[in-house]
Design an enzyme around this catalytic site. Structure first.
Site, PDB file in Angstrom:
ATOM      1  CD  GLN A   1      -3.026  -0.954   2.281  1.00  0.00           C
ATOM      2  OE1 GLN A   1      -3.202  -1.962   2.964  1.00  0.00           O
ATOM      3  NE2 GLN A   1      -3.667   0.182   2.527  1.00  0.00           N
TER       4      GLN A   1
ATOM      5  NE  ARG B   1     -13.984   0.777   3.448  1.00  0.00           N
ATOM      6  CZ  ARG B   1     -14.282   0.264   2.268  1.00  0.00           C
ATOM      7  NH1 ARG B   1     -14.225  -1.026   2.085  1.00  0.00           N
ATOM      8  NH2 ARG B   1     -14.627   1.026   1.277  1.00  0.00           N
ATOM      9  CB  CYS B   2     -10.906   3.064  10.666  1.00  0.00           C
ATOM     10  SG  CYS B   2      -9.831   3.361  12.038  1.00  0.00           S
TER      11      CYS B   2
ATOM     12  CD  GLU C   1      -9.485   5.329   6.390  1.00  0.00           C
ATOM     13  OE1 GLU C   1      -9.545   6.441   6.927  1.00  0.00           O
ATOM     14  OE2 GLU C   1      -8.521   4.583   6.482  1.00  0.00           O
TER      15      GLU C   1
HETATM   16  N1  PCD Z   1     -14.911  13.203  -2.282  1.00  0.00           N
HETATM   17  C1  PCD Z   1     -14.534  12.037  -2.829  1.00  0.00           C
HETATM   18  C2  PCD Z   1     -13.690  11.185  -2.082  1.00  0.00           C
HETATM   19  C3  PCD Z   1     -13.281   9.999  -2.647  1.00  0.00           C
HETATM   20  N2  PCD Z   1     -13.712   9.649  -3.870  1.00  0.00           N
HETATM   21  C4  PCD Z   1     -13.240   8.378  -4.446  1.00  0.00           C
HETATM   22  O1  PCD Z   1     -13.416   7.330  -3.562  1.00  0.00           O
HETATM   23  C5  PCD Z   1     -12.271   6.464  -3.529  1.00  0.00           C
HETATM   24  C6  PCD Z   1     -11.643   6.414  -2.096  1.00  0.00           C
HETATM   25  O2  PCD Z   1     -11.032   7.638  -1.846  1.00  0.00           O
HETATM   26  P1  PCD Z   1     -10.346   8.027  -0.450  1.00  0.00           P
HETATM   27  O3  PCD Z   1     -11.363   8.112   0.622  1.00  0.00           O
HETATM   28  O4  PCD Z   1      -9.462   9.181  -0.689  1.00  0.00           O
HETATM   29  O5  PCD Z   1      -9.481   6.741  -0.055  1.00  0.00           O
HETATM   30  P2  PCD Z   1      -8.133   6.199  -0.729  1.00  0.00           P
HETATM   31  O6  PCD Z   1      -6.968   6.793  -0.054  1.00  0.00           O
HETATM   32  O7  PCD Z   1      -8.236   6.244  -2.170  1.00  0.00           O
HETATM   33  O8  PCD Z   1      -8.247   4.679  -0.336  1.00  0.00           O
HETATM   34  C7  PCD Z   1      -7.935   4.239   0.962  1.00  0.00           C
HETATM   35  C8  PCD Z   1      -9.183   3.628   1.586  1.00  0.00           C
HETATM   36  O9  PCD Z   1      -9.884   2.822   0.641  1.00  0.00           O
HETATM   37  C9  PCD Z   1     -10.904   2.011   1.162  1.00  0.00           C
HETATM   38  N3  PCD Z   1     -11.676   1.440   0.093  1.00  0.00           N
HETATM   39  C10 PCD Z   1     -11.226   0.291  -0.530  1.00  0.00           C
HETATM   40  N4  PCD Z   1     -11.860  -0.112  -1.629  1.00  0.00           N
HETATM   41  C11 PCD Z   1     -11.426  -1.233  -2.259  1.00  0.00           C
HETATM   42  N5  PCD Z   1     -12.100  -1.648  -3.350  1.00  0.00           N
HETATM   43  N6  PCD Z   1     -10.370  -1.940  -1.797  1.00  0.00           N
HETATM   44  C12 PCD Z   1      -9.705  -1.561  -0.701  1.00  0.00           C
HETATM   45  O10 PCD Z   1      -8.656  -2.243  -0.290  1.00  0.00           O
HETATM   46  C13 PCD Z   1     -10.131  -0.431   0.007  1.00  0.00           C
HETATM   47  N7  PCD Z   1      -9.525  -0.026   1.165  1.00  0.00           N
HETATM   48  C14 PCD Z   1     -10.237   0.909   1.997  1.00  0.00           C
HETATM   49  C15 PCD Z   1      -9.277   1.567   2.962  1.00  0.00           C
HETATM   50  S1  PCD Z   1      -8.824   0.697   4.291  1.00  0.00           S
HETATM   51 MO1  PCD Z   1      -6.926   1.708   5.245  1.00  0.00          MO
HETATM   52  O11 PCD Z   1      -5.744   0.984   4.347  1.00  0.00           O
HETATM   53  O12 PCD Z   1      -7.217   0.578   6.606  1.00  0.00           O
HETATM   54  O13 PCD Z   1      -6.077   2.828   6.294  1.00  0.00           O
HETATM   55  S2  PCD Z   1      -7.797   3.468   3.894  1.00  0.00           S
HETATM   56  C16 PCD Z   1      -8.783   2.804   2.778  1.00  0.00           C
HETATM   57  C17 PCD Z   1     -11.297   7.005  -4.548  1.00  0.00           C
HETATM   58  O14 PCD Z   1     -11.445   6.350  -5.746  1.00  0.00           O
HETATM   59  C18 PCD Z   1     -11.733   8.467  -4.693  1.00  0.00           C
HETATM   60  O15 PCD Z   1     -11.372   9.028  -5.824  1.00  0.00           O
HETATM   61  C19 PCD Z   1     -14.563  10.472  -4.593  1.00  0.00           C
HETATM   62  O16 PCD Z   1     -14.980  10.125  -5.690  1.00  0.00           O
HETATM   63  N8  PCD Z   1     -14.958  11.673  -4.042  1.00  0.00           N
HETATM   64 CU   LIG Z   2      -8.058   2.735  12.095  1.00  0.00          CU
END
Ligand code: PCD
Ligand SMILES: [Cu+]
Length: 805
Positions: free
Chosen positions: A236, A383-384, A759
């Site tokens: 990433q 996802r936060c 997120e």
């Molecule tokens: N106002 C606005 C904002 C935003 N957007 C869109 O929506 C999306 C997202 O963005 P953002 O919020 O800026 O974010 P990024 O940096 O691009 O990415 C990151 C995130 O992303 C989410 N989502 C998703 N989806 C998918 N399909 N796969 C994946 O793996 C994933 N992962 C998850 C996570 S866990 Mo961490 O790493 O835990 O811190 S952090 C995270 C991109 O395409 C953009 O361009 C729009 O349209 N408008």
């Molecule tokens: Cu987090």
């Protein structure tokens, strides 16, 4: 010049720029199985690596005998810590300033820990050889409870046993990592101790795992003739991997090329550096052959980065009429065997101090104790944005509990405590500056959309029927209002291992008026190739369909800190807009020259520069691009390119209002989700359809986490949830239906006003689902039920409340 000038609306539509629900360009290959993932990479002569892993959670490694494995046909090498030690690579630094064993050095600290690395002709021979490596262990006492860890005489980390301070300050016990504090402790205590109304509770956000569809892996290829190392992987943050690889190996950075090909979901799991990468690089250097390592599902769930595992003891106080006066959070954070959390260096508990949420709370205090236990390391933002889901869950539970104390409706309690629109930019008691928001409008829209009053009336009727014995199902209304904090930097606050968290974009316009843009971020499914082209289309007037977006190859992409914490739009998206503006500035000079007027006498209009007051005199961007390369323009260099490195002045603060309505069957513990309504405000919306997809995906993960998904250990430190039989992954069958909605409050500091969104659905979704379960059982006496709310735990809660007769 043209016989037909298409009208302006058509020209705008043709760009497919900002606000267009452009179809995702990457889906043609993804839906046809034509993606190119790490495991698709096959290099000539490539070898395969596989790990011998510890069956014990805590044990001394007495001996390792690899002779039988080495005797197997096709086995090339077996690496142990002893082989890595002369290179100084038997331990590696973690992103959190701790260090972690690459291969077991003297002992093992969690089940599934890497003990030896087998390299063989193919993946199957490697797996067979793993079985033949004989390791003698001597079991040690196991600690899986962070509270017990701080009382125990058992020292987990013998390597730092005597050290009274670590990367984040003082350690008060050998199993203690740090105490991190923010806010005014004594003022907070004073207010709470003398308050009219106080709610107090221990809120646990259980351990879980991002578990992306594609597991982690890499291919390391050392070209000994040219001295070049190429590393393909599920990264990433490819540039960070390059820099770290250079610092660790001593190979000069220009001789390392890191490539993130297509990635099958990241969700924070692919931010950190794993032993598999280090071992594969060493193996490739030693053998002179490419070496591939791809973990299987069990390895992924057992050994790579977990998420959450926060015990949050909270106190919140208010006046009798419901005005919140203070908030206190004392957190015990279980980090497992090594502190490998992926957070900006200055924030060992991430942005947990966003836990005052969307409310105007005058004074607050947060203290977070990091603790070692015999569990897998990690602590990633699944996802936060860096512990924000923990913070949002905490405050949204505390609000519900306070509403009970006050005997007040929880929707109303939220409303009277929201930060008002005229208070932005808002300075929170814990040090953040919220850039913009309009919470009241969003809340009212959400409550009206679900007919909140109607739902409450229905719920009351249902409760009466339940009490009369006419139904066994209770109705729960789960409320959640969240404020996210995404887009790290700024560099002055945010770095990872000293690397400042800016991001970048580099654009090249070709002579015929199409373009390529490269960014320092990397899509893992988010659709960057679609959406970043849209930002550019609106900025430079070239159709999105004529712009290629490329990410993930450090030999070509400008340096950037990667994609996680919803930072791509706030940071790289801003860089993209600004690089586009540089292109436009040069295009303006060229247009003026071609139109034989002064620079200031032309203006940009959709896809062209027109002479002010004479719109029939214009040059399109395509014409300008051609001239940029092929016509001698006095005082102007040939070519049309720009690069922008963007250090954001602040983070962005998206927010939203989520409501979940469910029926809970007290006899089976089953829930039926009737409705999930999600209103998101992420400022200017680039692609509404992509946003909707992001919200659907994030809500599904939130649903999984709240209702059943967890990484659980027994007292021996055995991971009980290392397969998809035990670790809940919702399929289309379980996944509820979602209704999405939005308001649009632009970020005042982002060049196009956009905030992150990826997120948000997790941050807002988890409390909505959990609060619905609580809300259903609240009238019968439930205060706090730890997640996940699987059928068994709900049944048990109902049983404990005496509902089973
Ligand atoms: N106002 C606005 C904002 C935003 N957007 C869109 O929506 C999306 C997202 O963005 P953002 O919020 O800026 O974010 P990024 O940096 O691009 O990415 C990151 C995130 O992303 C989410 N989502 C998703 N989806 C998918 N399909 N796969 C994946 O793996 C994933 N992962 C998850 C996570 S866990 Mo961490 O790493 O835990 O811190 S952090 C995270 C991109 O395409 C953009 O361009 C729009 O349209 N408008
Ligand atoms: Cu987090």
């Amino acid at each position: 010049m043209n016989d037909l000038t298409p009208d302006r609306e058509d020209r705008v539509a043709k760009l497919k720029g900002l606000g267009c629900s452009r179809k995702r360009v990457e889906d043609a290959r993804f839906t046809q199985g034509k993606g190119n993932y790490v495991d698709d990479i096959k290099l000539p002569g490539m070898l395969h690596g596989d790990f011998v892993r510890s069956p014990y959670a805590h044990a001394r490694v007495v001996s390792i005998d690899a002779s039988a494995a080495l005797a197997l046909d096709g086995v090339v090498a077996v690496l142990t810590a002893k082989d890595l030690e002369p290179l100084g690579l038997h331990w590696m630094p973690t992103l959190a300033g701790d260090k972690q064993m690459v291969l077991a050095d003297g002992k093992v600290l969690f089940q599934g820990q890497e003990v030896a690395y087998v390299v063989a002709r193919d993946r199957y021979v490697a797996a067979d050889a793993v079985e033949l490596v004989e390791v003698e262990y001597e079991e040690l006492e196991v600690i899986v409870d962070p509270f017990k860890a701080l009382q125990s005489d058992v020292v987990l980390r013998e390597d730092i046993a005597g050290e009274t301070s670590g990367a984040h300050g003082e350690r008060r016990h050998p199993n203690h990592i740090f105490l991190w504090e923010e806010g005014d402790k004594s003022a907070t205590e004073q207010v709470i101790d003398s308050a009219d109304v106080v709610a107090e509770e221990m809120i646990y956000y259980h351990r879980t795992h991002p578990c992306p569809l594609e597991t982690c892996g890499c291919v390391a290829s050392m070209d000994k003739v040219n001295g070049k190392l190429t590393l393909y992987g599920t990264f990433q943050a490819p540039h960070v991997v390059r820099t770290v690889a250079s610092l660790l190996s001593g190979i000069e950075e220009h001789n390392i090329r890191v490539v993130s090909p297509d990635i099958g979901g990241g969700f924070g799991n692919k931010v950190g550096v794993y032993p598999g990468y280090v071992c594969s690089i060493v193996a490739s250097i030693v053998t002179g052959k490419p070496v591939k390592w791809v973990e299987d599902r069990m390895e992924n769930l057992m050994a790579t980065a977990f998420a959450r595992d926060y015990w949050m003891k909270g106190r919140i106080s208010a006046t009798k009429d419901g005005k919140i006066t203070a908030l206190e959070a004392k957190v015990t954070a279980d980090h497992g065997a090594f502190d490998a959390c992926a957070d900006p260096t200055k924030f060992p508990a991430g942005f947990f101090h966003i836990c005052t949420g969307s409310y105007d709370i005058p004074v607050a205090y947060v203290g977070v104790d990091g603790v070692y236990t015999n569990k897998a390391p990690g602590g990633v933002a699944y996802r936060c944005s860096f512990r924000v889901t923990e913070a949002a869950y905490f405050i949204e539970r505390m609000i519900e509990l306070l509403a009970i104390e006050l005997g007040m409706d929880a929707a109303e309690l939220r409303r009277i405590n929201f930060i008002r629109e005229d208070q932005f930019p808002y300075q929170s008691a814990l040090g953040w500056e919220y850039d913009s928001g309009d919470y009241h409008t969003a809340w009212d829209k959400a409550l009206a959309a679900v007919d909140y009053d109607g739902l409450r009336a229905e719920q009351a009727t249902r409760l009466e029927a339940f009490k009369r014995g006419e139904t066994r199902k209770l109705m729960g209304i789960g409320l959640s209002f969240f404020t996210e904090i995404v887009g790290a930097g700024p560099v002055k606050n945010c770095d990872i291992l000293g690397m400042g968290m800016f991001d970048s974009c580099e654009i090249r316009i070709h002579p015929t008026g199409s373009a390529i843009a490269r960014l320092g971020t990397i899509s893992q499914g988010q659709g960057h190739a679609t959406t970043f082209a849209q930002i550019l289309a609106s900025e430079i007037g070239i159709p999105a369909d004529s712009i290629t977006i490329e990410e993930g190859d450090t030999d070509t992409a400008p340096y950037g800190l990667g994609t996680y914490g919803s930072r791509s739009t706030p940071v790289a998206g801003a860089a993209t807009a600004l690089a586009g503006r540089k292109i436009r500035a040069k295009a303006q000079m060229i247009a003026a020259y071609l139109l034989e007027v002064h620079d200031n006498d032309v203006e940009f209009d959709v896809d062209r520069f027109v002479v002010k007051g004479a719109p029939e005199r214009f040059k399109t961007m395509a014409e300008i691009a051609y001239a940029a390369y092929n016509q001698a323009i006095p005082g102007v260099e040939p070519g049309l390119e720009a690069v922008s490195y963007y250090d954001p002045p602040n983070m962005t603060y998206p927010f939203g209002a989520y409501i979940c309505v469910m029926d809970v069957d007290v006899d089976t513990g089953e829930v039926h989700i009737r409705q999930v309504y999600a209103l998101d405000d992420c400022g200017t919306r680039i692609n509404p359809m992509v946003i909707e997809g992001q919200v659907h995906g994030g809500l599904t993960e939130a649903y999984a986490i709240a209702m059943a998904q967890e990484i659980a250990y027994d007292d021996m430190g055995n991971c009980k949830t290392a397969t998809l039989m035990d670790f809940f992954w919702p399929t289309a069958w379980e996944t509820p239906h979602y209704t999405t909605d939005h308001t649009e409050t632009p970020s005042p500091h982002h060049p196009i006003g956009a905030k992150g969104v990826g997120e948000s659905p997790n941050v807002g979704g988890v409390p909505a689902f959990s609060n619905a379960v609580h809300d259903a059982l609240r009238p019968l006496g439930l205060r706090q039920l730890h997640m996940p709310h699987d059928h068994w735990r709900i049944w048990k809660a109902a049983n404990d409340l005496g509902l089973h007769g």
